[in-house]
Write a protein that holds these residues in place. Structure first.
Motif, PDB file in Angstrom:
ATOM      1  N   THR A 176     -25.440 -33.191  12.724  1.00  0.00           N
ATOM      2  CA  THR A 176     -25.752 -34.042  11.581  1.00  0.00           C
ATOM      3  C   THR A 176     -26.857 -35.030  11.926  1.00  0.00           C
ATOM      4  OG1 THR A 176     -23.502 -33.850  10.693  1.00  0.00           O
ATOM      5  CG2 THR A 176     -24.818 -35.719   9.944  1.00  0.00           C
ATOM      6  N   ALA A 212     -23.782 -30.790   1.796  1.00  0.00           N
ATOM      7  CA  ALA A 212     -23.347 -32.085   1.261  1.00  0.00           C
ATOM      8  C   ALA A 212     -24.030 -32.456  -0.058  1.00  0.00           C
ATOM      9  CB  ALA A 212     -23.596 -33.183   2.287  1.00  0.00           C
ATOM     10  N   TYR A 216     -22.811 -35.584  -2.409  1.00  0.00           N
ATOM     11  CA  TYR A 216     -23.656 -36.718  -2.784  1.00  0.00           C
ATOM     12  C   TYR A 216     -23.517 -37.020  -4.266  1.00  0.00           C
ATOM     13  CZ  TYR A 216     -27.790 -39.613  -3.491  1.00  0.00           C
ATOM     14  OH  TYR A 216     -28.629 -40.648  -3.842  1.00  0.00           O
ATOM     15  N   ASP A 231     -26.693 -42.989   4.164  1.00  0.00           N
ATOM     16  CA  ASP A 231     -25.370 -43.619   4.083  1.00  0.00           C
ATOM     17  C   ASP A 231     -24.273 -42.565   4.045  1.00  0.00           C
ATOM     18  OD1 ASP A 231     -23.642 -46.053   3.533  1.00  0.00           O
ATOM     19  OD2 ASP A 231     -23.231 -44.886   1.732  1.00  0.00           O
ATOM     20  N   LEU A 232     -24.475 -41.511   3.248  1.00  0.00           N
ATOM     21  CA  LEU A 232     -23.475 -40.445   3.141  1.00  0.00           C
ATOM     22  C   LEU A 232     -23.274 -39.737   4.469  1.00  0.00           C
ATOM     23  CD1 LEU A 232     -21.657 -38.693   1.206  1.00  0.00           C
ATOM     24  CD2 LEU A 232     -23.650 -37.170   1.000  1.00  0.00           C
ATOM     25  N   LEU A 233     -24.381 -39.397   5.139  1.00  0.00           N
ATOM     26  CA  LEU A 233     -24.297 -38.589   6.356  1.00  0.00           C
ATOM     27  C   LEU A 233     -23.944 -39.404   7.600  1.00  0.00           C
ATOM     28  CD1 LEU A 233     -27.285 -36.109   5.937  1.00  0.00           C
ATOM     29  CD2 LEU A 233     -24.920 -35.903   5.160  1.00  0.00           C
ATOM     30  N   ILE A 234     -24.067 -40.710   7.501  1.00  0.00           N
ATOM     31  CA  ILE A 234     -23.762 -41.547   8.661  1.00  0.00           C
ATOM     32  C   ILE A 234     -22.449 -42.298   8.500  1.00  0.00           C
ATOM     33  CG2 ILE A 234     -24.522 -43.516  10.051  1.00  0.00           C
ATOM     34  CD1 ILE A 234     -27.413 -42.714   9.407  1.00  0.00           C
ATOM     35  N   ARG A 236     -20.112 -42.541   5.572  1.00  0.00           N
ATOM     36  CA  ARG A 236     -19.038 -42.261   4.622  1.00  0.00           C
ATOM     37  C   ARG A 236     -17.926 -41.463   5.293  1.00  0.00           C
ATOM     38  NH1 ARG A 236     -19.616 -44.889  -0.456  1.00  0.00           N
ATOM     39  NH2 ARG A 236     -17.825 -43.567  -0.985  1.00  0.00           N
ATOM     40  N   LEU A 239     -16.860 -37.638   4.023  1.00  0.00           N
ATOM     41  CA  LEU A 239     -17.629 -36.424   4.313  1.00  0.00           C
ATOM     42  C   LEU A 239     -17.267 -35.896   5.695  1.00  0.00           C
ATOM     43  CD1 LEU A 239     -19.973 -34.649   3.122  1.00  0.00           C
ATOM     44  CD2 LEU A 239     -21.470 -35.913   4.693  1.00  0.00           C
ATOM     45  N   ARG A 241     -18.657 -33.976   7.772  1.00  0.00           N
ATOM     46  CA  ARG A 241     -19.746 -33.887   8.743  1.00  0.00           C
ATOM     47  C   ARG A 241     -20.448 -35.218   8.982  1.00  0.00           C
ATOM     48  NH1 ARG A 241     -21.494 -28.944  10.391  1.00  0.00           N
ATOM     49  NH2 ARG A 241     -20.412 -27.169   9.463  1.00  0.00           N
ATOM     50  N   SER A 242     -20.003 -36.287   8.353  1.00  0.00           N
ATOM     51  CA  SER A 242     -20.648 -37.580   8.601  1.00  0.00           C
ATOM     52  C   SER A 242     -20.383 -38.035  10.030  1.00  0.00           C
ATOM     53  CB  SER A 242     -20.151 -38.632   7.607  1.00  0.00           C
ATOM     54  OG  SER A 242     -18.853 -39.083   7.962  1.00  0.00           O
ATOM     55  N   SER A 245     -17.027 -39.874  10.221  1.00  0.00           N
ATOM     56  CA  SER A 245     -15.882 -38.974  10.156  1.00  0.00           C
ATOM     57  C   SER A 245     -15.685 -38.248  11.483  1.00  0.00           C
ATOM     58  CB  SER A 245     -16.071 -37.961   9.027  1.00  0.00           C
ATOM     59  OG  SER A 245     -15.018 -37.015   9.011  1.00  0.00           O
TER      60      SER A 245
END
Length: 317
Positions: A176, A212, A216, A231-234, A236, A239, A241-242, A245
């Motif tokens: 990611t 994703a 989103y 923000d979503l990938l880091i 949240r 998710l 794959r964030s 997470s």
């Protein structure tokens, strides 16, 4: 569990996930290259892809300092036996690890690994054309997902499962971060196209690369914005794959292993806890102010340090 068995499970999971990660990086590079060609933007998406995959030094050593072209990158990242992170090498290494711990695997896990290995053996240079390669990359993703589903649904929740899940999660977090870094290298803030249609399509490609895009839309209900994608990938936790997470899953898995060992913890537990805390209490505004690229490369370095600490604490013979 013997440290050798734990190590084989850890690394076979990492290499199965890495094969999928490389496939996703090639797909995002291919999509971005197509868009850049359409609008006549002079960027080298393939150099960005190689850099993000951590394969640029090896590629340069083999092909020289010339600008990478599509066919060379396809062959190096998919088939090249000299590249330990090529898809073929990942599947072959995963199978070697699986053979060493055959009795620790379920039938479904073994079948998923063996079918992947057999499939990649049949590939040749003629398959590296775009019209053939894209379906192959989707197949690679499906094989990795089949393996992950196999161990998630058939393994006993014992140490073996914990080490397999730990390997998958570490590699997934790394991917990611690298996919986001492709975008950073491809379109720096002072380049033409930021904020326009090209920028929009490229951020969309990043989301597609980690499956994703729909997530989103569900979370933010608005047009793609770079800071919201990051923000979503880091940050949240919803998710899978964030980075947050993955860090949470790593901490949980390491804690379960420590509890099974009578509570004994080591440097890997401290590093995982620190990484998770930094992500949990970070804000995307502060990450962008400090520099997204710097944050991502720092996170990748943290993962390398954590992987070495896990090896030292649990896997060293």
């Amino acid at each position: 569990m013997l440290s050798r068995t734990a190590g084989n499970l850890f690394w076979l999971s990492r290499y199965m996930e890495r094969a999928e990660s490389v496939a996703r990086l090639i797909l995002v590079g291919h999509r971005m290259a197509g868009v850049a060609h359409t609008v006549d933007l002079h960027t080298n998406e393939w150099r960005s892809t190689l850099r993000a995959a951590g394969c640029l030094p090896g590629f340069t050593e083999k092909y020289g300092a010339c600008e990478p072209d599509q066919s060379q990158v396809f062959e190096y990242l998919v088939l090249d036996a000299d590249n330990p992170s090529s898809i073929r090498a990942c599947f072959e290494t995963a199978r070697r690890n699986a053979r060493a711990v055959r009795t620790a695997l379920t039938v479904e896990m073994w079948d998923a690994i063996t079918d992947s290995w057999r499939g990649v053996q049949s590939l040749s240079r003629s398959d590296m054309e775009v019209d053939r390669l894209v379906p192959i990359l989707e197949w690679v993703k499906s094989r990795s997902l089949a393996f992950s589903g196999a161990y998630a649904n058939t393994m006993l929740r014992n140490e073996g499962y914990a080490f397999a899940h730990l390997g998958t999660t570490l590699e997934r977090a790394d991917n990611t971060a690298r996919v986001l870094d492709v975008k950073y290298h491809l379109l720096l803030p002072d380049q033409e196209g930021v904020g326009g249609v090209l920028d929009y399509v490229q951020w969309q490609s990043v989301l597609r690369a980690v499956s994703a895009l729909r997530a989103y839309q569900w979370v933010y209900h608005q047009r793609l914005q770079p800071w919201l994608v990051a923000d979503l990938l880091i940050l949240r936790p919803e998710l899978p794959r964030s980075l947050l997470s993955c860090a949470s899953q790593i901490v949980t898995t390491l804690d379960s292993l420590a509890d099974r060992a009578g509570g004994r913890r080591g440097e890997c537990h401290r590093l995982a806890g620190r990484m998770h805390a930094e992500l949990r209490y970070s804000r995307i505004e502060s990450i962008f102010q400090a520099g997204l690229h710097e944050f991502l490369t720092g996170f990748i370095d943290q993962l390398k340090e954590l992987g070495a600490a896990i090896d030292q604490h649990y896997l060293a013979l």
